[in-house]
Motif scaffolding. Sequence first.
Motif, PDB file in Angstrom:
ATOM      1  N   TYR A 131       0.833  -1.204   0.000  1.00 16.20           N
ATOM      2  CA  TYR A 131       0.000   0.000   0.000  1.00 16.20           C
ATOM      3  C   TYR A 131       0.869   1.257   0.000  1.00 16.20           C
ATOM      4  O   TYR A 131       0.622   2.196  -0.769  1.00 16.20           O
ATOM      5  N   TRP A 132       1.879   1.297   0.864  1.00 14.42           N
ATOM      6  CA  TRP A 132       2.771   2.461   0.908  1.00 14.42           C
ATOM      7  C   TRP A 132       3.430   2.705  -0.446  1.00 14.42           C
ATOM      8  O   TRP A 132       3.473   3.839  -0.936  1.00 14.42           O
ATOM      9  N   VAL A 133       3.951   1.655  -1.042  1.00 14.70           N
ATOM     10  CA  VAL A 133       4.633   1.801  -2.334  1.00 14.70           C
ATOM     11  C   VAL A 133       3.643   2.231  -3.412  1.00 14.70           C
ATOM     12  O   VAL A 133       3.963   3.070  -4.269  1.00 14.70           O
TER      13      VAL A 133
ATOM     14  N   LEU B  36      -5.419   6.603  -4.107  1.00  8.79           N
ATOM     15  CA  LEU B  36      -5.914   5.385  -4.741  1.00  8.79           C
ATOM     16  C   LEU B  36      -7.436   5.371  -4.655  1.00  8.79           C
ATOM     17  O   LEU B  36      -7.995   5.422  -3.556  1.00  8.79           O
ATOM     18  N   GLY B  37      -8.098   5.269  -5.808  1.00  9.67           N
ATOM     19  CA  GLY B  37      -9.547   5.276  -5.799  1.00  9.67           C
ATOM     20  C   GLY B  37     -10.148   4.117  -5.040  1.00  9.67           C
ATOM     21  O   GLY B  37     -11.247   4.223  -4.481  1.00  9.67           O
ATOM     22  N   VAL B  38      -9.428   2.981  -4.991  1.00 11.75           N
ATOM     23  CA  VAL B  38      -9.968   1.775  -4.362  1.00 11.75           C
ATOM     24  C   VAL B  38      -9.797   1.758  -2.849  1.00 11.75           C
ATOM     25  O   VAL B  38     -10.243   0.814  -2.193  1.00 11.75           O
ATOM     26  N   CYS B  39      -9.173   2.790  -2.288  1.00 14.56           N
ATOM     27  CA  CYS B  39      -8.846   2.722  -0.865  1.00 14.56           C
ATOM     28  C   CYS B  39     -10.082   2.766   0.024  1.00 14.56           C
ATOM     29  O   CYS B  39     -10.006   2.421   1.205  1.00 14.56           O
TER      30      CYS B  39
ATOM     31  N   ALA C 115      -1.506 -16.471  -8.290  1.00 13.97           N
ATOM     32  CA  ALA C 115      -2.631 -15.590  -8.603  1.00 13.97           C
ATOM     33  C   ALA C 115      -3.122 -14.877  -7.355  1.00 13.97           C
ATOM     34  O   ALA C 115      -3.394 -13.662  -7.372  1.00 13.97           O
ATOM     35  N   GLY C 116      -3.229 -15.608  -6.262  1.00 15.98           N
ATOM     36  CA  GLY C 116      -3.666 -14.988  -5.012  1.00 15.98           C
ATOM     37  C   GLY C 116      -2.680 -13.950  -4.509  1.00 15.98           C
ATOM     38  O   GLY C 116      -3.079 -12.897  -3.991  1.00 15.98           O
ATOM     39  N   ALA C 117      -1.385 -14.206  -4.693  1.00 10.06           N
ATOM     40  CA  ALA C 117      -0.361 -13.271  -4.231  1.00 10.06           C
ATOM     41  C   ALA C 117      -0.384 -11.972  -5.032  1.00 10.06           C
ATOM     42  O   ALA C 117      -0.033 -10.907  -4.506  1.00 10.06           O
ATOM     43  N   LEU C 118      -0.799 -12.030  -6.292  1.00  9.43           N
ATOM     44  CA  LEU C 118      -0.826 -10.838  -7.140  1.00  9.43           C
ATOM     45  C   LEU C 118      -2.066  -9.984  -6.906  1.00  9.43           C
ATOM     46  O   LEU C 118      -2.099  -8.817  -7.298  1.00  9.43           O
ATOM     47  N   THR C 119      -3.095 -10.562  -6.292  1.00 12.93           N
ATOM     48  CA  THR C 119      -4.389  -9.893  -6.222  1.00 12.93           C
ATOM     49  C   THR C 119      -4.318  -8.543  -5.523  1.00 12.93           C
ATOM     50  O   THR C 119      -4.815  -7.537  -6.045  1.00 12.93           O
ATOM     51  N   TYR C 120      -3.724  -8.494  -4.342  1.00 13.65           N
ATOM     52  CA  TYR C 120      -3.729  -7.249  -3.571  1.00 13.65           C
ATOM     53  C   TYR C 120      -2.946  -6.136  -4.267  1.00 13.65           C
ATOM     54  O   TYR C 120      -3.484  -5.033  -4.460  1.00 13.65           O
ATOM     55  N   PRO C 121      -1.685  -6.357  -4.669  1.00 10.10           N
ATOM     56  CA  PRO C 121      -0.990  -5.263  -5.370  1.00 10.10           C
ATOM     57  C   PRO C 121      -1.666  -4.877  -6.681  1.00 10.10           C
ATOM     58  O   PRO C 121      -1.695  -3.696  -7.044  1.00 10.10           O
ATOM     59  N   PHE C 122      -2.226  -5.852  -7.406  1.00  4.73           N
ATOM     60  CA  PHE C 122      -2.957  -5.530  -8.630  1.00  4.73           C
ATOM     61  C   PHE C 122      -4.148  -4.641  -8.316  1.00  4.73           C
ATOM     62  O   PHE C 122      -4.403  -3.642  -9.010  1.00  4.73           O
ATOM     63  N   TYR C 123      -4.876  -4.981  -7.284  1.00  6.19           N
ATOM     64  CA  TYR C 123      -6.048  -4.208  -6.896  1.00  6.19           C
ATOM     65  C   TYR C 123      -5.673  -2.765  -6.556  1.00  6.19           C
ATOM     66  O   TYR C 123      -6.395  -1.825  -6.905  1.00  6.19           O
ATOM     67  N   LEU C 124      -4.539  -2.582  -5.903  1.00  4.77           N
ATOM     68  CA  LEU C 124      -4.118  -1.247  -5.496  1.00  4.77           C
ATOM     69  C   LEU C 124      -3.788  -0.343  -6.686  1.00  4.77           C
ATOM     70  O   LEU C 124      -4.153   0.831  -6.696  1.00  4.77           O
ATOM     71  N   VAL C 125      -3.095  -0.869  -7.688  1.00  6.82           N
ATOM     72  CA  VAL C 125      -2.536  -0.012  -8.739  1.00  6.82           C
ATOM     73  C   VAL C 125      -3.337  -0.002 -10.029  1.00  6.82           C
ATOM     74  O   VAL C 125      -3.120   0.869 -10.884  1.00  6.82           O
TER      75      VAL C 125
END
Length: 384
Positions: free
Chosen positions: A125-127, A168-171, A316-326
Amino acid sequence: MTETVVSTRKPRPEVAVLVEPPGATTVPRRRKDSGGRLRALDGLRLVAALMVAAYHYGGRDGEVSEAWGTSPKEQFPTLHEYFAYGCLGVQVFFVISGFVICMSGWGRPLKSFFASRASRLLPAYWVAVVLVTAVFALPVVAYKAVSPSDALVNLTMLQMPLGVDRVLGVCWTLWAEVRFYALFALCVVLPGANRRRVIMFCAGWMLAAVIAQNAKMPLLDIVAMPEYAPFFIGGVGLYLVHLDRRDAYGWGIVAVSWLIGQHYAVQSLWHAPDAGGFSYRSSVGIMLVVTFGFVAVAAIALGWLRRANWRWLTVAGALTYPFYLVHEHLGWVVIHALHRGLGLPSAATFALTAGSMLLLAWLLNHYVEKPLTPRLRALLAKAR
């Protein structure tokens, strides 16, 4: 949506030392056939994230129209009507989150639970906040960056209650997640998780959420989150079903959560057909997507998808959160560059944008989350 999914069907070491109050109902014995990682849940998380991305790229107007040059309705004359339902991926996320947080908080002391949650959410999230702020500050990017002061406030993840402009709009969904974590930590993790306490937590929260709808008490509305509580609570109920598929209270929690959750989803997302509007979501369509979220998590909870045990689902699960953020804000920049800059067709732009955001998510996971998450967890777990 933010947790690496591992089945806890073998009791944690801490469970053995929990002292439960007199009369408390302990957790039923886990089924013998229920070992292993819940990789299907990892895959479902990515499906939900891609649903949200489809909504942000082709299922709504707003800033993304500037990236395309015209409304996505013109870019995707038929698909935009289906992409409009992608916003319900958030509700699917919340059901998954209820399941996973109940699973991860069971048998954990409060400090360990807090360390796990904070270390999982904050590094990426910070990055992401810094990255989006920096990109939007570039002269070639048409979108306005938030002020430096507001960007710094965004690092706290408290910009929503403070009324500060979001990087971030999704925050806003993370603010809902944080409130759920706090409620679960105070009501379940702190006193010690057991089945009876979880059931009372679900019942009490659901009642507060229903009351909050018409109570006209802003504080109660903020805490109870009536629009989203049924989805978190439904996920918690599905974890009880995961522990014992014959748990009538667990099934009751799931049923009531679905009934109330679909009501709130239809209430907030349905509108009458309007030629001037961007999209029309039918009430039946909304109900079907909500039902899909509950049924999919239920199928995983019951072990029906245990054969979906492919290792790539973990990735796929590991990518979900950073993908969602950016994916949303940086996606606008990529769409503009590919479609208006290079003249690529809409379909190719859509696919390449999603692919580039997945690649960026992999980089964030590999170079930010993997090295920093365990260090931050260890630091917080050791702190007094």
